[in-house]
Design an enzyme around this catalytic site. Structure first.
Site, PDB file in Angstrom:
ATOM      1  N   THR A  27       0.866  -1.179   0.000  1.00 20.77           N
ATOM      2  CA  THR A  27       0.000   0.000   0.000  1.00 20.77           C
ATOM      3  C   THR A  27       0.903   1.229   0.000  1.00 20.77           C
ATOM      4  OG1 THR A  27      -0.068   0.322   2.411  1.00 20.77           O
ATOM      5  CG2 THR A  27      -1.648  -1.237   1.485  1.00 20.77           C
ATOM      6  N   ALA A  57       3.260  -0.999   4.597  1.00 23.81           N
ATOM      7  CA  ALA A  57       2.562   0.234   4.983  1.00 23.81           C
ATOM      8  C   ALA A  57       3.626   1.330   5.086  1.00 23.81           C
ATOM      9  CB  ALA A  57       1.850   0.035   6.313  1.00 23.81           C
ATOM     10  N   ILE A  83       7.537  -2.101   6.904  1.00 28.26           N
ATOM     11  CA  ILE A  83       7.526  -0.643   6.864  1.00 28.26           C
ATOM     12  C   ILE A  83       8.154  -0.138   5.563  1.00 28.26           C
ATOM     13  CG2 ILE A  83       8.173   1.470   8.060  1.00 28.26           C
ATOM     14  CD1 ILE A  83       6.395  -0.384   9.754  1.00 28.26           C
ATOM     15  N   LYS A  84       7.341   0.621   4.824  1.00 30.95           N
ATOM     16  CA  LYS A  84       7.818   1.176   3.565  1.00 30.95           C
ATOM     17  C   LYS A  84       8.480   2.530   3.832  1.00 30.95           C
ATOM     18  CE  LYS A  84       5.578   0.638  -0.870  1.00 30.95           C
ATOM     19  NZ  LYS A  84       4.342   0.938  -1.570  1.00 30.95           N
ATOM     20  N   VAL A  85       9.723   2.652   3.395  1.00 30.69           N
ATOM     21  CA  VAL A  85      10.488   3.870   3.669  1.00 30.69           C
ATOM     22  C   VAL A  85      11.100   4.362   2.350  1.00 30.69           C
ATOM     23  CG1 VAL A  85      12.441   4.806   4.984  1.00 30.69           C
ATOM     24  CG2 VAL A  85      11.108   2.922   5.934  1.00 30.69           C
TER      25      VAL A  85
END
Ligand code: E4P
Length: 246
Positions: A27, A57, A83-85
């Protein structure tokens, strides 16, 4: 190569899960907006419950310390959360900090409305959270340099955006291929998610370029299934069956 769905739309996710073809979901804030979902925690936890696989996310902070703080909060939502960074200097710092950080097993899955029905019971969720730590997906990758740096920082996944590069006249898939070669040559176990997939042809191209995963919009998944000869074949078999059985 695994297939993830690139969406925050629950109905699309339900439909793809039923087919048994997706093993994760990605997402981002734009996809949340498109799905009309501002309840970030609830929608992410529902997706985790439905898919039971890695769910990316994204953090929206831009400074390393704030990204880490936000990531630690999001990581408590479910052990399935990744965790999308974004790959900026701050993003790389956040990724390398998060690899050393731990999830708090006592508050994992807190406030999740799906907990009672979830195949992950509390003990399993805690074990998973402890063994996996905080996993990261380095996003907005547009070069093999960025992919290499993200892998060196300790990212679990890197996401080259193939379609957005194609859009500006670059060969997006070459970033996937270069990153795959580099990771193999130097024994980097970061997985490559071919992202920003625009059409069905991108999917086998990503597989052949060495991607571990392709994350596809639902419309692309639908088009991957369809073939006029399959439809024609089914129609013919049914007609012949009717003739054979009177
Ligand atoms: C991937 O993780 C991203 O959410 C996504 O693939 C971006 O795709 P877009 O270029 O279609 O926005």
């Amino acid at each position: 190569m695994e297939i993830y769905l690139d969406t925050a739309d629950i109905e699309e996710i339900r439909a793809a899960v039923k087919m048994g073809v997706i093993s994760g979901v990605t997402t981002n804030p734009s996809l949340m907006m498109r799905a009309g979902r501002g309840d970030y925690r609830q929608v992410t936890q529902e997706i985790c419950y439905l898919v039971q696989g890695p769910i990316s996310a994204e953090v929206v902070s831009t400074e390393a310390a704030k990204m880490v703080e936000e990531a630690k909060r999001i990581a408590q939502w479910s052990p399935h959360v990744v965790i999308k960074v974004p790959v900026t200097a701050d993003g790389l710092e956040a990724i390398s900090t998060l690899i050393e950080s731990e999830v708090d097993p006592d508050t994992i899955c807190q406030e999740c409305s799906w907990l009672e029905k979830c195949p992950l019971d509390r003990d399993l969720a805690q074990d998973l959270a402890l063994t996996q730590g905080i996993r990261t997906n380095a996003t907005l990758v547009f070069s093999s340099n960025q992919a290499l740096l993200a892998a060196r920082a300790g990212a679990t996944y890197v996401s080259p955006f193939v379609g957005r590069l194609d859009d500006i006249g670059h060969d997006g898939m070459s970033v996937v291929a270069e990153a795959a070669d580099i990771f193999i040559s130097y024994g980097l176990d970061t997985e490559i998610i071919a992202a920003s997939i625009r059409h069905p042809l991108h999917v086998p191209q990503a597989a052949l370029a060495g991607a571990d995963i392709a994350t596809v919009p639902y419309s692309v998944l639908e088009r991957m299934i369809r073939h006029p000869l399959t439809d024609l074949g089914v129609e013919r078999f049914l007609t012949d069956w009717k003739k054979a059985t009177g």
